[in-house]
Scaffold this motif. Structure first.
Motif, PDB file in Angstrom:
ATOM      1  N   PHE A   1      13.793 -14.442   6.121  1.00  0.00           N
ATOM      2  CA  PHE A   1      13.495 -13.870   4.800  1.00  0.00           C
ATOM      3  C   PHE A   1      12.448 -12.779   5.012  1.00  0.00           C
ATOM      4  O   PHE A   1      11.357 -13.037   5.506  1.00  0.00           O
ATOM      5  CB  PHE A   1      12.952 -14.962   3.877  1.00  0.00           C
ATOM      6  N   GLU A   2      12.797 -11.541   4.625  1.00  0.00           N
ATOM      7  CA  GLU A   2      11.943 -10.395   4.931  1.00  0.00           C
ATOM      8  C   GLU A   2      11.959  -9.425   3.750  1.00  0.00           C
ATOM      9  O   GLU A   2      13.018  -9.124   3.195  1.00  0.00           O
ATOM     10  CB  GLU A   2      12.472  -9.705   6.191  1.00  0.00           C
ATOM     11  N   HIS A   3      10.773  -8.949   3.365  1.00  0.00           N
ATOM     12  CA  HIS A   3      10.730  -7.938   2.305  1.00  0.00           C
ATOM     13  C   HIS A   3       9.646  -6.901   2.595  1.00  0.00           C
ATOM     14  O   HIS A   3       8.726  -7.130   3.371  1.00  0.00           O
ATOM     15  CB  HIS A   3      10.566  -8.559   0.910  1.00  0.00           C
ATOM     16  N   TRP A   4       9.814  -5.740   1.948  1.00  0.00           N
ATOM     17  CA  TRP A   4       8.941  -4.587   2.141  1.00  0.00           C
ATOM     18  C   TRP A   4       8.470  -4.093   0.772  1.00  0.00           C
ATOM     19  O   TRP A   4       9.140  -4.282  -0.249  1.00  0.00           O
ATOM     20  CB  TRP A   4       9.678  -3.433   2.807  1.00  0.00           C
ATOM     21  N   GLY A   5       7.350  -3.375   0.771  1.00  0.00           N
ATOM     22  CA  GLY A   5       6.868  -2.728  -0.446  1.00  0.00           C
ATOM     23  C   GLY A   5       5.965  -1.556  -0.127  1.00  0.00           C
ATOM     24  O   GLY A   5       5.309  -1.528   0.920  1.00  0.00           O
ATOM     25  N   GLN A   6       5.933  -0.567  -1.023  1.00  0.00           N
ATOM     26  CA  GLN A   6       5.002   0.558  -0.945  1.00  0.00           C
ATOM     27  C   GLN A   6       4.907   1.216  -2.316  1.00  0.00           C
ATOM     28  O   GLN A   6       5.744   0.965  -3.198  1.00  0.00           O
ATOM     29  CB  GLN A   6       5.429   1.580   0.115  1.00  0.00           C
ATOM     30  N   ASP A   7       3.904   2.059  -2.502  1.00  0.00           N
ATOM     31  CA  ASP A   7       3.812   2.779  -3.777  1.00  0.00           C
ATOM     32  C   ASP A   7       4.530   4.117  -3.682  1.00  0.00           C
ATOM     33  O   ASP A   7       4.960   4.543  -2.608  1.00  0.00           O
ATOM     34  CB  ASP A   7       2.349   2.936  -4.222  1.00  0.00           C
ATOM     35  N   THR A   8       4.690   4.777  -4.831  1.00  0.00           N
ATOM     36  CA  THR A   8       5.388   6.066  -4.856  1.00  0.00           C
ATOM     37  C   THR A   8       4.429   7.241  -5.003  1.00  0.00           C
ATOM     38  O   THR A   8       4.861   8.397  -4.959  1.00  0.00           O
ATOM     39  CB  THR A   8       6.393   6.112  -6.028  1.00  0.00           C
TER      40      THR A   8
ATOM     41  N   SER B   1       0.830  -1.200   0.000  1.00  0.00           N
ATOM     42  CA  SER B   1       0.000   0.000   0.000  1.00  0.00           C
ATOM     43  C   SER B   1       0.874   1.263   0.000  1.00  0.00           C
ATOM     44  O   SER B   1       2.049   1.215  -0.357  1.00  0.00           O
ATOM     45  CB  SER B   1      -0.938  -0.053   1.205  1.00  0.00           C
ATOM     46  N   PHE B   2       0.294   2.402   0.464  1.00  0.00           N
ATOM     47  CA  PHE B   2       0.995   3.680   0.349  1.00  0.00           C
ATOM     48  C   PHE B   2       2.004   3.918   1.470  1.00  0.00           C
ATOM     49  O   PHE B   2       2.770   4.864   1.407  1.00  0.00           O
ATOM     50  CB  PHE B   2      -0.014   4.839   0.285  1.00  0.00           C
ATOM     51  N   ARG B   3       2.014   3.107   2.521  1.00  0.00           N
ATOM     52  CA  ARG B   3       3.069   3.102   3.524  1.00  0.00           C
ATOM     53  C   ARG B   3       3.807   1.772   3.424  1.00  0.00           C
ATOM     54  O   ARG B   3       3.289   0.798   2.868  1.00  0.00           O
ATOM     55  CB  ARG B   3       2.478   3.257   4.931  1.00  0.00           C
ATOM     56  N   TRP B   4       5.019   1.745   4.007  1.00  0.00           N
ATOM     57  CA  TRP B   4       5.774   0.502   3.937  1.00  0.00           C
ATOM     58  C   TRP B   4       4.984  -0.646   4.561  1.00  0.00           C
ATOM     59  O   TRP B   4       4.531  -0.563   5.703  1.00  0.00           O
ATOM     60  CB  TRP B   4       7.111   0.629   4.670  1.00  0.00           C
ATOM     61  N   CYS B   5       4.834  -1.733   3.803  1.00  0.00           N
ATOM     62  CA  CYS B   5       4.251  -2.982   4.288  1.00  0.00           C
ATOM     63  C   CYS B   5       5.383  -4.008   4.366  1.00  0.00           C
ATOM     64  O   CYS B   5       6.222  -4.084   3.466  1.00  0.00           O
ATOM     65  CB  CYS B   5       3.160  -3.490   3.344  1.00  0.00           C
ATOM     66  N   ARG B   6       5.398  -4.799   5.428  1.00  0.00           N
ATOM     67  CA  ARG B   6       6.502  -5.744   5.653  1.00  0.00           C
ATOM     68  C   ARG B   6       5.954  -7.148   5.833  1.00  0.00           C
ATOM     69  O   ARG B   6       4.885  -7.348   6.422  1.00  0.00           O
ATOM     70  CB  ARG B   6       7.292  -5.324   6.895  1.00  0.00           C
ATOM     71  N   LYS B   7       6.720  -8.138   5.370  1.00  0.00           N
ATOM     72  CA  LYS B   7       6.356  -9.546   5.485  1.00  0.00           C
ATOM     73  C   LYS B   7       7.610 -10.347   5.786  1.00  0.00           C
ATOM     74  O   LYS B   7       8.666 -10.078   5.231  1.00  0.00           O
ATOM     75  CB  LYS B   7       5.755 -10.039   4.155  1.00  0.00           C
ATOM     76  N   ARG B   8       7.488 -11.371   6.669  1.00  0.00           N
ATOM     77  CA  ARG B   8       8.673 -12.113   7.076  1.00  0.00           C
ATOM     78  C   ARG B   8       8.341 -13.572   7.355  1.00  0.00           C
ATOM     79  O   ARG B   8       7.266 -13.882   7.854  1.00  0.00           O
ATOM     80  CB  ARG B   8       9.269 -11.480   8.333  1.00  0.00           C
ATOM     81  N   GLN B   9       9.288 -14.461   7.022  1.00  0.00           N
ATOM     82  CA  GLN B   9       9.274 -15.850   7.463  1.00  0.00           C
ATOM     83  C   GLN B   9      10.646 -16.189   8.016  1.00  0.00           C
ATOM     84  O   GLN B   9      11.665 -15.748   7.481  1.00  0.00           O
ATOM     85  CB  GLN B   9       8.948 -16.819   6.314  1.00  0.00           C
ATOM     86  N   VAL B  10      10.656 -16.989   9.099  1.00  0.00           N
ATOM     87  CA  VAL B  10      11.900 -17.510   9.664  1.00  0.00           C
ATOM     88  C   VAL B  10      11.867 -19.021   9.512  1.00  0.00           C
ATOM     89  O   VAL B  10      10.952 -19.684  10.022  1.00  0.00           O
ATOM     90  CB  VAL B  10      12.066 -17.114  11.140  1.00  0.00           C
ATOM     91  N   LEU B  11      12.845 -19.566   8.800  1.00  0.00           N
ATOM     92  CA  LEU B  11      12.892 -20.990   8.484  1.00  0.00           C
ATOM     93  C   LEU B  11      13.836 -21.709   9.441  1.00  0.00           C
ATOM     94  O   LEU B  11      14.995 -21.318   9.582  1.00  0.00           O
ATOM     95  CB  LEU B  11      13.360 -21.189   7.043  1.00  0.00           C
TER      96      LEU B  11
END
Length: 283
Positions: free
Chosen positions: A253-260, A157-167
Motif C-alpha cells: 500500500f503506497e501513496h504520494w502527495g504534494q502541493d500545487t 510538502s511542495f515536492r512529492w512525498c511518499r509513504k508505504r506499508q507492505v503487509l
C-alpha cells in the motif's frame, strides 16, 4: 424488682452457636476429563490464553492446542454469517501448518484494518517514508473523517512525498489455503484532501504480491488535483480486489502527495485513515 428479674432472664439466654466454617473448595483437575470433554471446556478460553498459557500446562494440553479440533470448536462459537463462512472454509480448505488456525483465531485478521498507524496517531511509525520538499508531518484534520480511529493526518510538502506499508498476510493470521481458496476479497481505501488556501496532488498504488515478489494484481488512482480555495475539500478512494489469483501473500500500500503552489512548509495533500481489510464471501 421487675428490672432485676428481666436482667436474670437475659443472662440465662443460651449463647449463639458459632457459624460452621465453610469447607475448603476442591480444585477440579481438568486433566481427568475425557479428551473430548476437555476440548469443549478449553474452547471457552480466549485464544491468546490458549496459546500463551494452556499450551504450557502439559504434553496432553499442548497436543490439544496444537490440533485443529479445538480451533474448529472455537470458530463454531461465532454464530454470524461471516463466522459460519470461515468455519466452512476451515473445514474445506484446512491449513497444512499445525499452528495456523490458532494464529488465525488469536489475531482475528478478517474485517480488521491491517494498516498500522493509519492516521499518524503514532507519528510516522510503521511507515516506510520518502520525504520530498520539507517532508511529511502529522497535523489535526481540518474536516472530520468518518470512522477514523484518530482525527489526525499526514501532510505532504511542495515536492512529492511518499509513504508505504507492505503487509504480510500470513503473519497477520491468514493461512495460505484460505488465501488461495477464491473465497476472499481484499478491500482498500484511503482519504485525501487539501487545505483551503492551497491545492494539492495525490496518487495511490496498491499491489497484491506473491512469495517471489511478483505482482499478481494492482490498483492505482491518480485523481484530478484539488484546486486552491477549496473549502478544505477531502475525498475517499476505494477499491475491492475480487477473484484473487492463487499465490497472493503480501499487500503493498503506497501513496504520494504534494502541493500545487510549491510553497515551503507543509501545504500538500493530507492523507489519513488508510485501510486494508480482508473479507470472506458470504454465500
Amino acid at each position: 424488682m421487675g428490672a432485676s428479674s428481666s436482667r436474670r432472664r437475659q443472662a440465662a439466654a443460651p449463647a449463639a452457636e458459632p457459624e460452621p466454617e465453610p469447607e475448603p473448595a476442591v480444585a477440579l483437575d481438568l486433566s481427568r476429563l475425557p479428551p473430548e470433554l476437555l476440548l469443549v471446556v478449553l474452547s471457552h478460553v480466549p485464544p491468546r490464553a490458549l496459546l500463551g498459557c494452556c499450551r504450557r500446562v502439559c504434553r496432553g494440553w499442548r497436543a490439544l492446542v496444537d490440533g485443529q479440533a479445538l480451533w474448529l470448536l472455537v470458530l463454531a462459537r461465532d454464530p454470524s454469517a461471516a463466522g459460519r463462512a470461515v468455519l466452512s472454509l476451515a473445514r474445506s480448505c484446512p491449513p497444512a501448518a499445525a499452528d495456523a488456525l490458532g494464529r488465525f483465531c488469536a489475531r482475528r485478521p478478517l474485517g480488521r484494518n491491517l494498516i498500522r498507524n493509519p492516521c499518524g496517531q503514532e507519528g510516522l511509525r510503521k511507515w516506510m517514508v520518502e520525504h520530498g520538499g520539507d517532508g511529511w508531518v502529522v497535523e489535526e484534520n481540518r474536516r472530520m473523517v468518518p470512522g477514523a480511529p484518530a482525527q489526525t493526518c499526514f501532510v505532504s510538502s511542495f515536492r512529492w512525498c511518499r509513504k508505504r506499508q507492505v503487509l504480510d498476510l500470513k503473519e497477520e493470521g491468514l493461512w495460505p489455503e484460505l488465501l488461495d481458496s477464491g473465497q476472499i476479497d481484499i478491500c482498500v481505501s484511503d482519504w485525501w484532501g487539501a487545505r483551503h488556501d492551497c491545492g494539492c496532488r495525490y496518487r495511490l498504488s496498491v499491489q497484491l504480491i506473491d512469495a517471489n515478489q511478483t505482482v499478481l494484481d494492482k490498483f492505482s488512482a491518480t485523481p484530478e488535483p484539488i484546486a486552491q480555495w477549496n473549502n478544505n475539500a477531502c475525498f475517499q478512494v476505494s477499491h475491492v480486489f475480487s477473484n484473487i489469483k492463487t499465490g497472493v501473500r503480501f499487500v503493498s500500500f503506497e501513496h504520494w502527495g504534494q502541493d500545487t503552489q510549491f510553497w515551503a512548509g507543509h501545504y500538500g495533500a493530507r492523507v489519513t485513515n488508510s485501510v486494508v481489510t480482508v473479507q470472506v464471501h458470504l454465500s
